[in-house]
Design an enzyme around this catalytic site. Structure first.
Site, PDB file in Angstrom:
ATOM      1  N   TYR A 174       0.837  -1.197   0.000  1.00  0.00           N
ATOM      2  CA  TYR A 174       0.000   0.000   0.000  1.00  0.00           C
ATOM      3  C   TYR A 174       0.871   1.246   0.000  1.00  0.00           C
ATOM      4  CZ  TYR A 174       0.980   0.932   4.936  1.00  0.00           C
ATOM      5  OH  TYR A 174       1.603   1.237   6.113  1.00  0.00           O
ATOM      6  N   ARG A 229       7.982   3.919  -4.976  1.00  0.00           N
ATOM      7  CA  ARG A 229       8.133   2.997  -3.846  1.00  0.00           C
ATOM      8  C   ARG A 229       7.119   1.855  -3.924  1.00  0.00           C
ATOM      9  NH1 ARG A 229       7.916   5.369   2.139  1.00  0.00           N
ATOM     10  NH2 ARG A 229       5.703   5.476   1.638  1.00  0.00           N
ATOM     11  N   ARG A 271      -7.734 -20.399  -1.144  1.00  0.00           N
ATOM     12  CA  ARG A 271      -6.692 -20.198  -0.140  1.00  0.00           C
ATOM     13  C   ARG A 271      -5.622 -21.280  -0.184  1.00  0.00           C
ATOM     14  NH1 ARG A 271      -5.070 -21.432   4.999  1.00  0.00           N
ATOM     15  NH2 ARG A 271      -4.140 -19.676   6.151  1.00  0.00           N
ATOM     16  N   HIS A 294      -1.062 -21.164   0.574  1.00  0.00           N
ATOM     17  CA  HIS A 294      -0.016 -20.206   0.916  1.00  0.00           C
ATOM     18  C   HIS A 294       0.823 -19.787  -0.286  1.00  0.00           C
ATOM     19  CE1 HIS A 294      -1.214 -21.359   4.913  1.00  0.00           C
ATOM     20  NE2 HIS A 294      -0.408 -20.457   5.435  1.00  0.00           N
ATOM     21  N   LYS A 301       6.592  -1.905   1.992  1.00  0.00           N
ATOM     22  CA  LYS A 301       5.383  -1.312   2.578  1.00  0.00           C
ATOM     23  C   LYS A 301       4.237  -2.311   2.434  1.00  0.00           C
ATOM     24  CE  LYS A 301       3.312   3.271   3.178  1.00  0.00           C
ATOM     25  NZ  LYS A 301       3.411   3.322   4.638  1.00  0.00           N
ATOM     26  N   GLU A 360      12.452   2.732  14.206  1.00  0.00           N
ATOM     27  CA  GLU A 360      11.528   3.751  13.688  1.00  0.00           C
ATOM     28  C   GLU A 360      10.243   3.724  14.504  1.00  0.00           C
ATOM     29  OE1 GLU A 360      10.039   2.953   9.717  1.00  0.00           O
ATOM     30  OE2 GLU A 360       9.927   0.803  10.079  1.00  0.00           O
ATOM     31  N   LEU A 417      11.182   1.317   7.101  1.00  0.00           N
ATOM     32  CA  LEU A 417      10.622   1.781   5.833  1.00  0.00           C
ATOM     33  C   LEU A 417      11.353   3.066   5.454  1.00  0.00           C
ATOM     34  CD1 LEU A 417       8.280   1.263   3.734  1.00  0.00           C
ATOM     35  CD2 LEU A 417       7.175   3.204   4.844  1.00  0.00           C
TER      36      LEU A 417
HETATM   37  N1  PDD Z   1       3.059   5.270   7.346  1.00  0.00           N
HETATM   38  N2  PDD Z   1       7.723   3.895   8.806  1.00  0.00           N
HETATM   39  C1  PDD Z   1       6.575   3.205   8.829  1.00  0.00           C
HETATM   40  C2  PDD Z   1       6.541   1.883   9.510  1.00  0.00           C
HETATM   41  C3  PDD Z   1       5.417   3.740   8.204  1.00  0.00           C
HETATM   42  O1  PDD Z   1       4.281   3.048   8.210  1.00  0.00           O
HETATM   43  C4  PDD Z   1       5.492   5.023   7.585  1.00  0.00           C
HETATM   44  C5  PDD Z   1       4.312   5.638   6.890  1.00  0.00           C
HETATM   45  C6  PDD Z   1       6.724   5.698   7.604  1.00  0.00           C
HETATM   46  C7  PDD Z   1       6.902   7.049   6.950  1.00  0.00           C
HETATM   47  O2  PDD Z   1       6.835   6.945   5.545  1.00  0.00           O
HETATM   48  P1  PDD Z   1       6.338   8.154   4.648  1.00  0.00           P
HETATM   49  O3  PDD Z   1       7.125   9.335   5.035  1.00  0.00           O
HETATM   50  O4  PDD Z   1       6.634   7.701   3.261  1.00  0.00           O
HETATM   51  O5  PDD Z   1       4.865   8.349   4.912  1.00  0.00           O
HETATM   52  C8  PDD Z   1       7.818   5.102   8.215  1.00  0.00           C
HETATM   53  C9  PDD Z   1       1.880   5.629   6.595  1.00  0.00           C
HETATM   54  C10 PDD Z   1       1.631   7.078   6.538  1.00  0.00           C
HETATM   55  C11 PDD Z   1       0.712   4.833   7.112  1.00  0.00           C
HETATM   56  O6  PDD Z   1       0.884   3.630   7.288  1.00  0.00           O
HETATM   57  O7  PDD Z   1      -0.370   5.389   7.325  1.00  0.00           O
END
Ligand code: PDD
Length: 277
Positions: free
Chosen positions: A31, A50, A98, A100, A145, A177, A201
């Site tokens: 996503y 990305r 379903r 895996h 992501k 993070e 991320l």
């Molecule tokens: N989250 N790290 C994680 C684990 C994240 O889920 C996100 C973003 C970031 C920051 O990434 P960016 O600057 O590209 O938004 C770092 C989004 C906003 C979300 O899951 O809603």
């Protein structure tokens, strides 16, 4: 509102997904969350790039070319007349019985996207937020992501139930993070953040901040820092698409700096605000 569902623009209430969608059953998908300011998408190319990188990393085929997908997102913003908000974009590995292992090659990925009004968090940006430390229990491909957010969700819930804005995660001594944001420490005027490895991320907001810092004489270093260093930092902030440059004034019981947003954070906030206006 109007949403995008596998090639069609449909009413939100009519948009349904199959119970055997792999996104639903396995979290087998990816996503993006993209920001809209004044009707314009912010760092669209970076987010789309990305998305396709995440897809490659998990051998997922997105059923649209990048250009076409980008115009779909633009059209969705137009149809919903989004002024200040977000676009949520998701691609799963599609619908199949379903099992895996991957479905048959001709199984099309499921693509959904929708918009939402979302105001800038001006009060929190002004005052700063509080956070809690949690052990990072996630898998070792946090650079993707992925829809699989269980570790992130459990971390965020720990923060939310304690009245905090965000959880700052650490693997042993190393700060990684936030649960949905990147984490930054300021010490002696230098900004530190975890290198863009498989353990975090690589945030688009992080990238924008790095560029702004580099261009404006703020030292920005991608280097691991520890929990002890975090707790004795001069300033802390987190960053994401929805949180922008968000000052952190407290980590659990520890007050950071003067307990108010610091000068380097303020400077980066100002530069960031100029960038989005
Ligand atoms: N989250 N790290 C994680 C684990 C994240 O889920 C996100 C973003 C970031 C920051 O990434 P960016 O600057 O590209 O938004 C770092 C989004 C906003 C979300 O899951 O809603």
């Amino acid at each position: 509102g109007t949403v995008f569902l596998n090639g069609d623009y449909v009413k939100r209430s009519g948009a349904k997904v199959d119970i055997e969608d792999r996104g639903y059953q396995f979290g087998d998908g990816i996503y993006e969350v993209v920001r809209v300011y004044n009707g314009n998408v912010f760092t669209m190319d970076e987010h789309m790039e990305r998305l396709y990188q995440s897809a490659d990393k998990m051998k997922l085929k997105i059923p649209f070319e990048l250009k076409e997908f980008t115009s779909i997102v633009f059209k969705l913003i137009e149809l919903n007349d989004v002024h200040e908000g977000i676009v949520y974009i998701q691609v799963s590995r599609g619908v199949s019985p379903r099992q895996h292992h991957f479905p048959a090659k001709d199984t099309a990925g499921s693509v959904t996207a929708y918009t939402k009004e979302f105001k800038r968090p001006v009060k929190s940006l002004d005052e700063g937020v509080t956070t809690t430390l949690v052990e990072d229990i996630r898998w070792l491909r946090c650079d993707i992501k992925s829809l699989n957010l269980l570790g992130n969700i459990l971390a965020k819930e720990e923060a939310a139930s304690g009245g905090h804005f965000e959880a700052i995660q650490h693997r042993g001594e190393t700060v990684t993070e936030g649960s949905s944001s990147n984490a930054f420490m300021v010490k002696d005027g230098v900004v530190y953040t975890h290198p863009a490895t498989n353990l975090i991320l690589n945030g688009i907001t992080r990238k924008v901040i790095k560029e702004l810092a580099d261009r404006n004489g703020v030292k920005f270093v991608e280097k691991i820092f520890t929990v002890d260093e975090l707790l004795s930092a001069d300033e802390l902030f987190i960053a994401s698409t929805t949180s922008e440059v968000m000052p952190v004034v407290k980590v659990d019981e520890t007050v950071i700096g003067q307990g108010a947003p610091g000068p380097v954070t303020r400077k980066l906030q100002e530069l960031f605000t100029e960038r989005i206006e």
